[in-house]
Design a protein around this motif. Structure first.
Motif, short mmCIF file in Angstrom:
data_model
loop_
_atom_site.label_atom_id
_atom_site.label_comp_id
_atom_site.label_asym_id
_atom_site.label_seq_id
_atom_site.Cartn_x
_atom_site.Cartn_y
_atom_site.Cartn_z
N LEU A 172 -7.20 -8.02 1.15
CA LEU A 172 -7.96 -6.89 1.70
C LEU A 172 -8.85 -6.27 0.62
O LEU A 172 -9.99 -5.88 0.90
CB LEU A 172 -7.01 -5.84 2.27
CG LEU A 172 -6.15 -6.30 3.45
CD1 LEU A 172 -5.17 -5.20 3.84
CD2 LEU A 172 -6.99 -6.68 4.65
N THR A 173 -8.35 -6.21 -0.60
CA THR A 173 -9.14 -5.68 -1.71
C THR A 173 -10.35 -6.56 -1.97
O THR A 173 -11.47 -6.07 -2.19
CB THR A 173 -8.28 -5.56 -2.98
OG1 THR A 173 -7.18 -4.68 -2.69
CG2 THR A 173 -9.06 -4.99 -4.14
N ASP A 174 -10.15 -7.88 -1.92
CA ASP A 174 -11.27 -8.83 -2.09
C ASP A 174 -12.33 -8.64 -1.00
O ASP A 174 -13.51 -8.95 -1.22
CB ASP A 174 -10.78 -10.27 -2.06
CG ASP A 174 -10.07 -10.68 -3.35
OD1 ASP A 174 -10.20 -9.94 -4.35
OD2 ASP A 174 -9.40 -11.73 -3.35
N MET A 175 -11.88 -8.15 0.16
CA MET A 175 -12.80 -7.91 1.28
C MET A 175 -13.35 -6.49 1.24
O MET A 175 -13.88 -5.99 2.22
CB MET A 175 -12.08 -8.19 2.60
CG MET A 175 -11.65 -9.64 2.76
SD MET A 175 -10.60 -9.90 4.23
CE MET A 175 -11.83 -9.81 5.53
N HIS A 176 -13.20 -5.84 0.08
CA HIS A 176 -13.77 -4.51 -0.20
C HIS A 176 -13.13 -3.37 0.57
O HIS A 176 -13.79 -2.36 0.86
CB HIS A 176 -15.30 -4.52 0.01
CG HIS A 176 -15.98 -5.60 -0.78
ND1 HIS A 176 -16.88 -6.47 -0.23
CD2 HIS A 176 -15.86 -5.95 -2.08
CE1 HIS A 176 -17.30 -7.32 -1.16
NE2 HIS A 176 -16.69 -7.02 -2.29
N ALA A 177 -11.84 -3.51 0.88
CA ALA A 177 -11.07 -2.35 1.35
C ALA A 177 -10.58 -1.57 0.13
O ALA A 177 -10.34 -2.16 -0.93
CB ALA A 177 -9.89 -2.80 2.19
N GLN A 178 -10.44 -0.27 0.28
CA GLN A 178 -9.83 0.56 -0.77
C GLN A 178 -8.36 0.70 -0.43
O GLN A 178 -7.97 1.55 0.37
CB GLN A 178 -10.49 1.94 -0.82
CG GLN A 178 -11.89 1.92 -1.41
CD GLN A 178 -12.42 3.33 -1.64
OE1 GLN A 178 -12.08 4.26 -0.91
NE2 GLN A 178 -13.25 3.50 -2.64
N VAL A 179 -7.54 -0.16 -1.02
CA VAL A 179 -6.13 -0.25 -0.62
C VAL A 179 -5.26 0.59 -1.55
O VAL A 179 -5.33 0.46 -2.77
CB VAL A 179 -5.63 -1.70 -0.64
CG1 VAL A 179 -4.20 -1.78 -0.11
CG2 VAL A 179 -6.56 -2.61 0.19
N THR A 180 -4.42 1.43 -0.93
CA THR A 180 -3.35 2.10 -1.64
C THR A 180 -2.05 1.44 -1.20
O THR A 180 -1.72 1.41 -0.01
CB THR A 180 -3.29 3.60 -1.29
OG1 THR A 180 -4.53 4.20 -1.65
CG2 THR A 180 -2.15 4.29 -2.02
N GLN A 181 -1.33 0.86 -2.16
CA GLN A 181 -0.09 0.15 -1.88
C GLN A 181 1.06 0.90 -2.52
O GLN A 181 1.01 1.24 -3.69
CB GLN A 181 -0.19 -1.26 -2.45
CG GLN A 181 1.07 -2.09 -2.38
CD GLN A 181 0.88 -3.35 -3.19
OE1 GLN A 181 0.31 -4.31 -2.72
NE2 GLN A 181 1.32 -3.33 -4.44
N LYS A 182 2.08 1.20 -1.72
CA LYS A 182 3.25 1.91 -2.26
C LYS A 182 4.51 1.11 -1.93
O LYS A 182 4.77 0.80 -0.77
CB LYS A 182 3.36 3.30 -1.64
CG LYS A 182 2.24 4.24 -2.02
CD LYS A 182 2.45 4.91 -3.37
CE LYS A 182 3.46 6.03 -3.27
NZ LYS A 182 3.57 6.78 -4.54
N ILE A 183 5.25 0.76 -2.98
CA ILE A 183 6.50 0.02 -2.79
C ILE A 183 7.65 0.94 -3.21
O ILE A 183 7.69 1.42 -4.34
CB ILE A 183 6.48 -1.28 -3.61
CG1 ILE A 183 5.35 -2.19 -3.08
CG2 ILE A 183 7.82 -2.00 -3.52
CD1 ILE A 183 5.06 -3.39 -3.93
N TYR A 184 8.54 1.19 -2.25
CA TYR A 184 9.63 2.14 -2.45
C TYR A 184 10.94 1.39 -2.67
O TYR A 184 11.29 0.53 -1.86
CB TYR A 184 9.76 3.06 -1.23
CG TYR A 184 8.53 3.88 -0.95
CD1 TYR A 184 8.39 5.17 -1.43
CD2 TYR A 184 7.49 3.35 -0.17
CE1 TYR A 184 7.26 5.93 -1.15
CE2 TYR A 184 6.35 4.09 0.11
CZ TYR A 184 6.24 5.39 -0.38
OH TYR A 184 5.10 6.12 -0.10
N LYS A 185 11.64 1.72 -3.72
CA LYS A 185 12.91 1.05 -4.03
C LYS A 185 13.96 1.41 -2.99
O LYS A 185 14.25 2.60 -2.78
CB LYS A 185 13.37 1.47 -5.43
CG LYS A 185 14.21 0.43 -6.14
CD LYS A 185 13.38 -0.77 -6.60
CE LYS A 185 14.32 -1.86 -7.11
NZ LYS A 185 13.71 -3.19 -6.97
N ASN A 186 14.49 0.40 -2.32
CA ASN A 186 15.62 0.58 -1.39
C ASN A 186 15.38 1.64 -0.32
O ASN A 186 16.29 2.37 0.05
CB ASN A 186 16.90 0.91 -2.18
CG ASN A 186 17.28 -0.19 -3.14
OD1 ASN A 186 17.28 -1.37 -2.79
ND2 ASN A 186 17.59 0.18 -4.38
#
Length: 207
Positions: A172-186
């Motif tokens: 998605l970033t390569d397709m010029h989206a402004q991506v916010t990715q959040k990975i939450y532990k458990n």
């Protein structure tokens, strides 16, 4: 196959200038996902929640080979496309159309927008990734032109491996989206208050 059954809520089209397409998860319903709207700053949005036949958009894991999920997957993508066409026919521009999905609905959301990239209002994927046993880059076309995208997930998640979230974010970033990715532990297979706060600020621009 899926038939287009859509529950509408919020401000009616004709009065609304923004629309939100909400896609429920496996075993969920249009009513369920619409319930999320009360926690988001979308009071002035027209809300559209399509209902999957038998509460499931496609039968197998989103990590299965796409043909295993046919004809349901293509049918689900077609329903989303028809809802978007109806919204545009109602006078709301593409750049004011937003998408939100949870779990299976988040996967369907990401798959739809990646196949139909353009300048949208924003995209929210609560625990999801692009669909397939591998990522079929030839399916993804267009330019997001800076569309804000939020993808949140748990590490680990029983249904969505983190590596697929990371790969989806990269595409998605390569397709010029402004991506916010959040990975939450458990975090577990759920939607957290922090995710609600993030998308209220980043996607729906709560002031």
């Amino acid at each position: 196959m899926h038939t287009k059954q859509v529950i509408k809520a919020g401000t009616q089209t004709g009065e609304a200038t923004k629309a939100l397409v909400m896609l429920h998860g496996r075993g969920g319903s249009a009513e369920d996902i619409l319930g999320l709207a009360q926690y988001l700053p979308v009071n002035d949005f027209a809300l559209f929640a399509p209902q999957a036949t038998n509460n499931t958009w496609y039968p197998y894991s989103f990590m299965a080979a796409p043909q295993e999920n046919e004809p349901w997957l293509s049918g689900a993508l077609k329903v989303v496309g028809e809802v978007v066409a109806d919204i545009e026919a109602g006078g709301i521009k593409k750049e004011n159309i937003y998408f939100l999905g949870f779990s299976q609905g988040a996967c369907l959301t990401l798959e739809y927008v990646a196949r139909n990239a353009g300048k949208y209002g924003g995209v929210v994927a609560f625990t999801g990734g692009l669909i397939g046993d591998q990522l079929y880059l030839q399916n993804y076309k267009g330019d997001f032109a800076g569309t804000p995208v939020f993808i949140g997930t748990s590490d680990p998640d029983p249904h969505v491996p983190v590596h697929r979230v990371l790969a989806s974010t990269a595409i998605l970033t390569d397709m010029h989206a402004q991506v916010t990715q959040k990975i939450y532990k458990n975090m577990g297979h759920t939607i957290s208050q922090d995710e609600i706060n993030q998308v209220s600020e980043l996607i729906f621009k709560e002031s």
